[in-house]
Design a protein around this motif. Structure first.
Motif, PDB file in Angstrom:
ATOM      1  N   THR A  62     -18.396   2.448   6.695  1.00  0.00           N
ATOM      2  CA  THR A  62     -17.438   3.070   7.592  1.00  0.00           C
ATOM      3  C   THR A  62     -16.029   2.718   7.151  1.00  0.00           C
ATOM      4  OG1 THR A  62     -16.956   3.473   9.941  1.00  0.00           O
ATOM      5  CG2 THR A  62     -17.387   1.180   9.280  1.00  0.00           C
ATOM      6  N   GLY A  63     -15.054   3.228   7.868  1.00  0.00           N
ATOM      7  CA  GLY A  63     -13.663   2.912   7.610  1.00  0.00           C
ATOM      8  C   GLY A  63     -13.070   2.165   8.784  1.00  0.00           C
ATOM      9  N   ALA A  64     -12.078   1.332   8.529  1.00  0.00           N
ATOM     10  CA  ALA A  64     -11.423   0.578   9.592  1.00  0.00           C
ATOM     11  C   ALA A  64     -10.572   1.519  10.447  1.00  0.00           C
ATOM     12  CB  ALA A  64     -10.556  -0.528   8.997  1.00  0.00           C
ATOM     13  N   GLY A  65     -10.525   1.248  11.733  1.00  0.00           N
ATOM     14  CA  GLY A  65      -9.724   2.060  12.642  1.00  0.00           C
ATOM     15  C   GLY A  65     -10.459   3.307  13.086  1.00  0.00           C
ATOM     16  N   GLU A  66      -9.736   4.137  13.843  1.00  0.00           N
ATOM     17  CA  GLU A  66     -10.335   5.351  14.386  1.00  0.00           C
ATOM     18  C   GLU A  66      -9.789   6.625  13.763  1.00  0.00           C
ATOM     19  OE1 GLU A  66      -9.949   5.262  18.620  1.00  0.00           O
ATOM     20  OE2 GLU A  66     -10.789   3.253  18.756  1.00  0.00           O
ATOM     21  N   LYS A  67      -8.881   6.483  12.813  1.00  0.00           N
ATOM     22  CA  LYS A  67      -8.212   7.651  12.247  1.00  0.00           C
ATOM     23  C   LYS A  67      -8.928   8.234  11.034  1.00  0.00           C
ATOM     24  CE  LYS A  67      -3.513   9.108  11.340  1.00  0.00           C
ATOM     25  NZ  LYS A  67      -2.125   8.681  11.211  1.00  0.00           N
ATOM     26  N   ALA A  68      -9.482   7.355  10.179  1.00  0.00           N
ATOM     27  CA  ALA A  68     -10.059   7.863   8.932  1.00  0.00           C
ATOM     28  C   ALA A  68     -11.234   7.019   8.456  1.00  0.00           C
ATOM     29  CB  ALA A  68      -8.996   7.901   7.839  1.00  0.00           C
ATOM     30  N   PHE A  69     -12.254   7.699   7.983  1.00  0.00           N
ATOM     31  CA  PHE A  69     -13.327   7.068   7.222  1.00  0.00           C
ATOM     32  C   PHE A  69     -12.738   6.663   5.878  1.00  0.00           C
ATOM     33  CE2 PHE A  69     -16.779   7.702   4.090  1.00  0.00           C
ATOM     34  CZ  PHE A  69     -17.709   6.798   4.570  1.00  0.00           C
ATOM     35  N   SER A  70     -12.198   7.636   5.156  1.00  0.00           N
ATOM     36  CA  SER A  70     -11.430   7.400   3.928  1.00  0.00           C
ATOM     37  C   SER A  70     -10.731   8.691   3.528  1.00  0.00           C
ATOM     38  CB  SER A  70     -12.308   6.926   2.782  1.00  0.00           C
ATOM     39  OG  SER A  70     -11.537   6.811   1.596  1.00  0.00           O
ATOM     40  N   ALA A  71      -9.455   8.569   3.222  1.00  0.00           N
ATOM     41  CA  ALA A  71      -8.666   9.725   2.801  1.00  0.00           C
ATOM     42  C   ALA A  71      -8.799   9.999   1.307  1.00  0.00           C
ATOM     43  CB  ALA A  71      -7.193   9.513   3.166  1.00  0.00           C
ATOM     44  N   GLY A  72      -9.707   9.309   0.633  1.00  0.00           N
ATOM     45  CA  GLY A  72      -9.908   9.540  -0.796  1.00  0.00           C
ATOM     46  C   GLY A  72      -9.059   8.620  -1.637  1.00  0.00           C
ATOM     47  N   ALA A  73      -8.707   9.061  -2.822  1.00  0.00           N
ATOM     48  CA  ALA A  73      -7.958   8.236  -3.779  1.00  0.00           C
ATOM     49  C   ALA A  73      -6.568   7.921  -3.249  1.00  0.00           C
ATOM     50  CB  ALA A  73      -7.843   8.948  -5.113  1.00  0.00           C
ATOM     51  N   ASP A  74      -6.138   6.695  -3.493  1.00  0.00           N
ATOM     52  CA  ASP A  74      -4.789   6.277  -3.125  1.00  0.00           C
ATOM     53  C   ASP A  74      -3.833   6.798  -4.190  1.00  0.00           C
ATOM     54  OD1 ASP A  74      -2.430   5.058  -2.392  1.00  0.00           O
ATOM     55  OD2 ASP A  74      -3.379   3.136  -1.944  1.00  0.00           O
ATOM     56  N   ILE A  75      -3.212   7.940  -3.926  1.00  0.00           N
ATOM     57  CA  ILE A  75      -2.371   8.574  -4.940  1.00  0.00           C
ATOM     58  C   ILE A  75      -1.102   7.778  -5.232  1.00  0.00           C
ATOM     59  CG2 ILE A  75      -3.277  10.878  -4.546  1.00  0.00           C
ATOM     60  CD1 ILE A  75      -0.770  11.456  -2.899  1.00  0.00           C
ATOM     61  N   LYS A  76      -0.735   6.860  -4.357  1.00  0.00           N
ATOM     62  CA  LYS A  76       0.430   6.011  -4.607  1.00  0.00           C
ATOM     63  C   LYS A  76       0.185   5.068  -5.782  1.00  0.00           C
ATOM     64  CE  LYS A  76       2.090   6.046   0.118  1.00  0.00           C
ATOM     65  NZ  LYS A  76       2.277   5.259   1.332  1.00  0.00           N
ATOM     66  N   GLU A  77      -1.082   4.790  -6.050  1.00  0.00           N
ATOM     67  CA  GLU A  77      -1.417   3.878  -7.141  1.00  0.00           C
ATOM     68  C   GLU A  77      -1.720   4.583  -8.453  1.00  0.00           C
ATOM     69  OE1 GLU A  77      -4.212   0.826  -6.407  1.00  0.00           O
ATOM     70  OE2 GLU A  77      -3.169   0.104  -4.639  1.00  0.00           O
ATOM     71  N   MET A  78      -1.764   5.901  -8.426  1.00  0.00           N
ATOM     72  CA  MET A  78      -2.043   6.634  -9.665  1.00  0.00           C
ATOM     73  C   MET A  78      -0.817   6.616 -10.561  1.00  0.00           C
ATOM     74  SD  MET A  78      -4.050  10.000  -8.452  1.00  0.00           S
ATOM     75  CE  MET A  78      -5.711   9.933  -7.874  1.00  0.00           C
ATOM     76  N   ARG A  79      -1.061   6.453 -11.835  1.00  0.00           N
ATOM     77  CA  ARG A  79       0.041   6.471 -12.797  1.00  0.00           C
ATOM     78  C   ARG A  79       0.392   7.905 -13.139  1.00  0.00           C
ATOM     79  NH1 ARG A  79      -2.180   2.798 -17.453  1.00  0.00           N
ATOM     80  NH2 ARG A  79      -3.467   4.628 -17.465  1.00  0.00           N
ATOM     81  N   PRO A  80       1.689   8.196 -13.231  1.00  0.00           N
ATOM     82  CA  PRO A  80       2.069   9.556 -13.628  1.00  0.00           C
ATOM     83  C   PRO A  80       1.572   9.868 -15.042  1.00  0.00           C
ATOM     84  CG  PRO A  80       4.008   8.221 -13.077  1.00  0.00           C
ATOM     85  CD  PRO A  80       2.803   7.340 -12.992  1.00  0.00           C
ATOM     86  N   ASN A  81       1.163  11.083 -15.232  1.00  0.00           N
ATOM     87  CA  ASN A  81       0.704  11.581 -16.536  1.00  0.00           C
ATOM     88  C   ASN A  81      -0.576  10.909 -17.029  1.00  0.00           C
ATOM     89  OD1 ASN A  81       2.989  13.268 -16.640  1.00  0.00           O
ATOM     90  ND2 ASN A  81       4.198  11.561 -17.438  1.00  0.00           N
ATOM     91  N   ILE A  90     -26.172   4.645   5.381  1.00  0.00           N
ATOM     92  CA  ILE A  90     -25.683   5.496   6.461  1.00  0.00           C
ATOM     93  C   ILE A  90     -24.164   5.518   6.426  1.00  0.00           C
ATOM     94  CG2 ILE A  90     -25.574   5.809   8.968  1.00  0.00           C
ATOM     95  CD1 ILE A  90     -28.255   4.180   9.073  1.00  0.00           C
ATOM     96  N   ALA A  91     -23.586   6.714   6.500  1.00  0.00           N
ATOM     97  CA  ALA A  91     -22.135   6.848   6.612  1.00  0.00           C
ATOM     98  C   ALA A  91     -21.806   7.014   8.092  1.00  0.00           C
ATOM     99  CB  ALA A  91     -21.628   8.054   5.829  1.00  0.00           C
ATOM    100  N   ALA A  92     -20.999   6.102   8.629  1.00  0.00           N
ATOM    101  CA  ALA A  92     -20.511   6.206  10.003  1.00  0.00           C
ATOM    102  C   ALA A  92     -19.087   6.759   9.896  1.00  0.00           C
ATOM    103  CB  ALA A  92     -20.543   4.847  10.689  1.00  0.00           C
ATOM    104  N   ILE A  93     -18.970   8.070   9.984  1.00  0.00           N
ATOM    105  CA  ILE A  93     -17.702   8.762   9.720  1.00  0.00           C
ATOM    106  C   ILE A  93     -16.880   8.788  11.003  1.00  0.00           C
ATOM    107  CG2 ILE A  93     -16.653  10.882   8.857  1.00  0.00           C
ATOM    108  CD1 ILE A  93     -19.427  11.415   7.492  1.00  0.00           C
ATOM    109  N   ASN A  94     -15.809   8.017  10.988  1.00  0.00           N
ATOM    110  CA  ASN A  94     -15.014   7.801  12.186  1.00  0.00           C
ATOM    111  C   ASN A  94     -13.640   8.463  12.123  1.00  0.00           C
ATOM    112  OD1 ASN A  94     -14.555   5.974  10.087  1.00  0.00           O
ATOM    113  ND2 ASN A  94     -13.521   4.543  11.420  1.00  0.00           N
ATOM    114  N   GLY A  95     -13.516   9.541  11.379  1.00  0.00           N
ATOM    115  CA  GLY A  95     -12.239  10.245  11.253  1.00  0.00           C
ATOM    116  C   GLY A  95     -12.257  11.091   9.999  1.00  0.00           C
ATOM    117  N   PHE A  96     -11.109  11.177   9.337  1.00  0.00           N
ATOM    118  CA  PHE A  96     -11.008  11.983   8.127  1.00  0.00           C
ATOM    119  C   PHE A  96     -11.880  11.424   7.000  1.00  0.00           C
ATOM    120  CE2 PHE A  96      -6.962  13.008  10.191  1.00  0.00           C
ATOM    121  CZ  PHE A  96      -7.010  14.392  10.122  1.00  0.00           C
TER     122      PHE A  96
END
Length: 119
Positions: A52-71, A91-97
């Motif tokens: 599961t994901g922490a909190g009630e807003k998102a299971f996981s929003a996917g890749a952290d694009i802030k950490e991706m290197r340009p190019n 089991i996936a306990a999907i608690n948001g996005f």
């Protein structure tokens, strides 16, 4: 810790714990989740896993694009589930996005249970 890993009896509980970024998956989370999954897989005392994901807003929003290197071009980007041979039920306990790589994690599970507001 980007991933909390708890063992309760015969159940392993994995929580992606980056609520400030909607539980986006960064390199640390990939590594920690993969290591926890391997421990779960290889531990005969654990029979089933719940992710599961922490909190009630998102299971996981996917890749952290802030950490991706340009190019930076990756032919096969790392994910926590790719290449993992797991024969125990998960089991996936999907608690948001559940977006991008977060959806990939959810789809790799045997059972998906979602709250009403999950997307």
């Amino acid at each position: 810790m980007a991933v909390d890993y708890k063992k309760e009896g015969k159940i392993a509980i994995f929580t992606i714990n980056r609520p400030e970024s909607m539980n986006a998956i960064n390199a640390q989370a990939v590594q920690e989740l993969h290591e926890a999954m391997v421990d779960f897989r290889d531990n005969p005392e654990l029979w089933v896993g719940i992710i599961t994901g922490a909190g009630e807003k998102a299971f996981s929003a996917g890749a952290d694009i802030k950490e991706m290197r340009p190019n930076a071009v990756r032919k096969d980007p790392p994910t926590p589930m790719r290449g993992l041979e797991l024969w125990k039920p998960l089991i996936a306990a999907i608690n948001g996005f559940a977006l991008g790589g977060g959806l990939e994690i959810a789809l790799s599970c045997d059972i998906r249970i979602a709250v009403e507001h999950a997307r």
